[in-house]
Design an enzyme around this catalytic site. Structure first.
Site, PDB file in Angstrom:
ATOM      1  N   ILE A 162       9.094  -3.704   0.511  1.00  0.00           N
ATOM      2  CA  ILE A 162       9.672  -2.517  -0.060  1.00  0.00           C
ATOM      3  C   ILE A 162       9.709  -1.591   1.200  1.00  0.00           C
ATOM      4  O   ILE A 162      10.896  -0.493   1.056  1.00  0.00           O
ATOM      5  CB  ILE A 162       8.292  -1.865  -1.004  1.00  0.00           C
ATOM      6  CG1 ILE A 162       8.147  -2.600  -2.351  1.00  0.00           C
ATOM      7  CG2 ILE A 162       8.447  -0.487  -1.199  1.00  0.00           C
ATOM      8  CD1 ILE A 162       7.091  -2.357  -3.112  1.00  0.00           C
TER       9      ILE A 162
ATOM     10  N   ASP B 144       0.600  -0.174  16.077  1.00  0.00           N
ATOM     11  CA  ASP B 144      -0.508  -0.798  15.373  1.00  0.00           C
ATOM     12  C   ASP B 144      -1.017   0.494  14.351  1.00  0.00           C
ATOM     13  O   ASP B 144      -1.671   1.478  14.829  1.00  0.00           O
ATOM     14  CB  ASP B 144      -1.494  -1.381  16.361  1.00  0.00           C
ATOM     15  CG  ASP B 144      -2.709  -1.810  15.658  1.00  0.00           C
ATOM     16  OD1 ASP B 144      -2.818  -1.811  14.408  1.00  0.00           O
ATOM     17  OD2 ASP B 144      -3.466  -2.238  16.331  1.00  0.00           O
TER      18      ASP B 144
ATOM     19  N   SER C 159       0.102   1.432  -6.287  1.00  0.00           N
ATOM     20  CA  SER C 159       0.095   0.403  -7.200  1.00  0.00           C
ATOM     21  C   SER C 159      -0.592   0.802  -8.499  1.00  0.00           C
ATOM     22  O   SER C 159      -1.254   1.675  -8.597  1.00  0.00           O
ATOM     23  CB  SER C 159      -0.574  -0.642  -6.340  1.00  0.00           C
ATOM     24  OG  SER C 159      -1.379  -1.622  -7.138  1.00  0.00           O
TER      25      SER C 159
ATOM     26  N   TYR D 219      -9.872  -2.896  -3.437  1.00  0.00           N
ATOM     27  CA  TYR D 219      -8.347  -2.688  -3.619  1.00  0.00           C
ATOM     28  C   TYR D 219      -8.102  -1.478  -4.640  1.00  0.00           C
ATOM     29  O   TYR D 219      -7.468  -0.512  -4.127  1.00  0.00           O
ATOM     30  CB  TYR D 219      -7.672  -3.815  -4.017  1.00  0.00           C
ATOM     31  CG  TYR D 219      -6.086  -3.779  -4.413  1.00  0.00           C
ATOM     32  CD1 TYR D 219      -5.177  -3.829  -3.482  1.00  0.00           C
ATOM     33  CD2 TYR D 219      -5.624  -3.326  -5.705  1.00  0.00           C
ATOM     34  CE1 TYR D 219      -3.768  -3.756  -3.606  1.00  0.00           C
ATOM     35  CE2 TYR D 219      -4.275  -3.209  -5.911  1.00  0.00           C
ATOM     36  CZ  TYR D 219      -3.168  -3.345  -4.995  1.00  0.00           C
ATOM     37  OH  TYR D 219      -1.894  -3.237  -5.016  1.00  0.00           O
TER      38      TYR D 219
ATOM     39  N   LYS E  65      -6.455   2.439  -3.751  1.00  0.00           N
ATOM     40  CA  LYS E  65      -5.496   2.862  -4.385  1.00  0.00           C
ATOM     41  C   LYS E  65      -5.331   4.092  -5.328  1.00  0.00           C
ATOM     42  O   LYS E  65      -4.713   5.198  -5.366  1.00  0.00           O
ATOM     43  CB  LYS E  65      -4.704   1.793  -5.367  1.00  0.00           C
ATOM     44  CG  LYS E  65      -4.209   0.497  -4.761  1.00  0.00           C
ATOM     45  CD  LYS E  65      -3.255   0.928  -3.711  1.00  0.00           C
ATOM     46  CE  LYS E  65      -2.569  -0.510  -2.735  1.00  0.00           C
ATOM     47  NZ  LYS E  65      -1.776   0.122  -1.814  1.00  0.00           N
TER      48      LYS E  65
ATOM     49  N   THR F  58      10.238 -10.154  -3.244  1.00  0.00           N
ATOM     50  CA  THR F  58      10.309  -9.915  -1.760  1.00  0.00           C
ATOM     51  C   THR F  58      11.184 -10.943  -1.025  1.00  0.00           C
ATOM     52  O   THR F  58      11.108 -12.091  -1.520  1.00  0.00           O
ATOM     53  CB  THR F  58       9.081  -9.468  -1.054  1.00  0.00           C
ATOM     54  OG1 THR F  58       8.230 -10.612  -0.924  1.00  0.00           O
ATOM     55  CG2 THR F  58       8.386  -8.463  -1.788  1.00  0.00           C
TER      56      THR F  58
END
Length: 335
Positions: free
Chosen positions: A19, A74, A176, A188, A192, A223
């Site tokens: 993306i 990084d 997401s 997760y 989000k 992807t």
């Protein structure tokens, strides 16, 4: 699309593939100067997977009509993040128009249900799917949210300082469906949802300075790392996270088109603080994916019925019939 963003300066984090790359290419096609970040070659998953380098992506951006500038960063190192913005500030006389917080450190792609392979970080993350948080090492929180949330806050702070000074700007946090419902695991989902909350609250404080902040949610995306085709060999537990209409998965540049059109919209400040879906923006700004394909809308009643296995009923529902956003909000409302 032309060169409508010719005088604009953008930063897309995590743009070596997926993306991020799709967004960077579309911003470049619109004429923008696009800084892109990624890991150093020896640490990059692109190198291990035989995919094009970050420098190659920068050249693609330039070929499209913009100016691509690749910088190795990084994003778990906040000193490097600070130096990144100092360089942009020096190069562009304190100017930046668009920040896209896309970089993520696990699950391969932060925004969708695609399961690429051969990434050690990804493998560690997917091993946690279906495993209760209390059976995981608590440091897994950092694996998920150090780069995908903490870094986004730092980047937003540094970009906002320049945008406030110039009284304009756009900050996009790529998120997401995991912010709306349980997906993968607790760490997760918490990250989000926090990202969307961060966008909403930043919009309150940046609104007086004409700076727009939104959360962008793509649908399932196919992807370069194999996407759905490689996902078919995964375990049943992981397959359950995939939507059935795989042929309608978005290309990475579909998200890029949505973001580029939003950046061109003089009325975008009205959307500040909101969570926007790529398919909804495609309808608003009247564009399609590659070869005219219209990806499935994640608010589409047909898509939802197909996900539930009710394909016989779904085929009779027009694709443009969507669940209102207030209904989605009610399903996640905790009060």
């Amino acid at each position: 699309m032309g060169v409508i963003l010719q005088d604009k300066v953008a930063l897309v984090t995590g743009a070596s593939r997926g993306i991020g790359r799709g967004i960077a290419l579309q911003l470049g096609e619109a004429g923008a100067t696009v800084y892109i970040t990624g890991r150093r070659p020896e640490l990059s998953e692109n190198f291990k997977l035989g995919l094009p380098s970050l420098q190659h992506v920068a050249k693609e951006i330039t070929k499209r009509g913009g100016k691509g500038i690749a910088l190795y960063v990084d994003h778990s190192n906040m000193t490097e993040v600070k130096f990144l913005f100092e360089k942009i500030k020096e190069d562009q006389d304190g100017h930046i128009d668009i920040l896209v917080n896309n970089v993520y450190n696990s699950l391969g792609v932060s925004t969708c249900f695609i399961l690429p392979v051969k990434s050690s970080v990804f493998q560690k993350a997917t091993e946690m799917i279906g495993k209760p948080f209390f059976d995981q090492d608590p440091s897994f929180w950092d694996t998920i949210n150090d780069v995908g949330l903490r870094n986004h806050y730092y980047c937003s702070v540094y970009a906002a300082r320049m945008m406030v000074e110039q009284r304009s700007g756009l900050i996009v946090n790529v998120a997401s469906l995991g912010g709306l419902k349980y997906v993968f695991n607790v760490a997760y989902g918490a990250g989000k949802e926090a990202l969307a909350r961060m966008s909403t609250d930043m919009a309150v404080e940046l609104g007086p300075y004409n700076v727009c902040v939104i959360t962008l949610v793509p649908g399932p995306v196919k992807t370069e790392t194999g996407g759905f085709s490689r996902a078919s060999s995964q375990t049943d537990k992981r397959k359950e996270l995939l939507v059935p209409s795989l042929e309608k998965a978005e290309s990475p540049e579909f998200t890029g088109k949505a973001l580029a059109r939003l950046a061109m919209d003089p009325g975008r400040l009205k959307k500040s603080g909101k969570t926007l879906f790529t398919e909804d923006l495609a309808q608003k700004y009247d564009f399609t994916d590659k070869q005219g394909m219209e990806p499935q809308n994640i608010r589409s009643v047909r898509t939802i019925l197909e996900t539930m296995g009710k394909t016989d009923v779904a085929k009779y529902i027009p694709t443009k019939v969507k669940v209102p956003k207030w209904v989605i909000w009610q399903t996640v409302n905790r009060f």
